[in-house]
Design a protein around this motif. Structure first.
Motif, PDB file in Angstrom:
ATOM      1  N   LYS A   1     -12.318  -1.720   3.870  1.00 30.76           N
ATOM      2  CA  LYS A   1     -13.274  -2.200   2.880  1.00 30.76           C
ATOM      3  C   LYS A   1     -13.115  -3.695   2.717  1.00 30.76           C
ATOM      4  CE  LYS A   1     -14.112   1.891   0.141  1.00 30.76           C
ATOM      5  NZ  LYS A   1     -13.795   2.605  -1.103  1.00 30.76           N
TER       6      LYS A   1
ATOM      7  N   CYS B   1       0.806  -1.215   0.000  1.00 26.42           N
ATOM      8  CA  CYS B   1       0.000   0.000   0.000  1.00 26.42           C
ATOM      9  C   CYS B   1       0.843   1.269   0.000  1.00 26.42           C
ATOM     10  CB  CYS B   1      -0.929   0.010   1.210  1.00 26.42           C
ATOM     11  SG  CYS B   1      -0.064   0.193   2.790  1.00 26.42           S
TER      12      CYS B   1
ATOM     13  N   LYS C   1      -8.479   2.042   0.856  1.00 25.73           N
ATOM     14  CA  LYS C   1      -8.704   0.664   1.324  1.00 25.73           C
ATOM     15  C   LYS C   1      -8.888   0.600   2.832  1.00 25.73           C
ATOM     16  CE  LYS C   1      -8.681  -3.887   1.178  1.00 25.73           C
ATOM     17  NZ  LYS C   1      -9.834  -4.632   0.645  1.00 25.73           N
TER      18      LYS C   1
ATOM     19  N   ASN D   1      -3.228   0.287  -3.469  1.00 30.39           N
ATOM     20  CA  ASN D   1      -4.018   0.352  -2.245  1.00 30.39           C
ATOM     21  C   ASN D   1      -3.551   1.556  -1.433  1.00 30.39           C
ATOM     22  OD1 ASN D   1      -5.540  -2.005  -2.678  1.00 30.39           O
ATOM     23  ND2 ASN D   1      -3.898  -3.283  -1.854  1.00 30.39           N
TER      24      ASN D   1
END
Length: 252
Positions: A251, A62, A210, A182
């Protein structure tokens, strides 16, 4: 092994880990292999290394956005993780920004993953005249919003100018620079979180996030968690005191 001391913050008593080797270092201390100057914010260190706030959800492959970076404790924690590709960090208060920059410089192996900006996220662009706390250890209560400021004697404050930018404007730039990555958003900005989330809600950009970590102040979590639900997040809230709490959202 670290020792533990009680530390009181906003009505709650925490256990804070302080390295026994604290006095053995001339210029820095280490937490989990990360170097920090001895000018530290114990509140932030407890949240990152004691309570382990940002380990929920795994931070897998991420981009990490650290809004309210303070002395860069959460910034450096994220940068050390091999599956965090880049960290965007924002700390608008000048003296705290200097300490954050010094801490990043103490970790050259992580420095190239970090972009640090002296900017506040908010719902509009501008400049604000506000007070900054003189004591770095109390810097977690810095706010540019008078409604959220804690009563502090004037001789413990100094006047500063800080830059504010729209949260959605900054986030859009980050999304455009990191196609299909992400994105994890961490926000701890002493009251400004409510206006930021209203702005992010209107922008529609929360669909690109995310995971979210946000500390709320004074007004409860409902304004923020309703927005999170609207954009498909599941969340949990932890009350840390009468007027402060911590939201973890992801999520599915």
């Amino acid at each position: 092994m670290p020792k533990f001391e009680q530390y009181r913050h906003k009505g709650a008593v925490f256990q804070v880990s302080i390295p026994l080797e604290w006095d053995d270092f001339d210029d820095y201390i280490e937490f989990d292999g990360i170097k920090f100057s001895k000018m530290v914010n114990l509140i932030g260190f407890f949240e990152v290394f004691g309570r382990k706030d940002y380990e929920f959800g795994g931070l897998n492959d991420c981009i990490f956005i650290d809004v309210g970076a303070n002395v860069a404790d959460s910034t450096l924690f994220a940068a050390k993780l091999s599956n965090v590709k880049k960290v965007y960090a924002y700390e608008p208060f000048p003296e705290v920004y200097k300490v954050a920059l010094k801490n990043i410089e103490l970790n050259p192996e992580l420095k190239n993953k970090i972009q640090l900006y002296p900017t506040a996220w908010y719902s509009k662009n501008g400049r604000v005249s506000t007070d900054e706390v003189n004591d770095i250890n109390a810097s977690a209560i810095n706010t540019f919003l008078s409604d959220f400021a804690q009563p502090i004697k004037s001789d413990k404050l100094h006047r500063v100018q800080i830059e504010t930018r729209r949260a959605s404007e900054i986030l859009k730039e980050i999304i455009n620079e990191n196609n299909d990555s992400n994105i994890v958003l961490k926000m701890d900005i002493e009251g400004a979180e409510y206006e930021c989330f209203k702005d992010l809600d209107k922008s529609g950009l929360l669909k690109n996030i995310k995971q979210i970590f946000v500390e709320w102040h004074n007004l409860g979590h409902e304004q923020i968690t309703k927005i999170l639900e609207k954009h498909g997040f599941v969340w949990m809230n932890e009350n840390l005191g009468a007027k402060v709490g911590f939201i973890r959202a992801i999520k599915p």
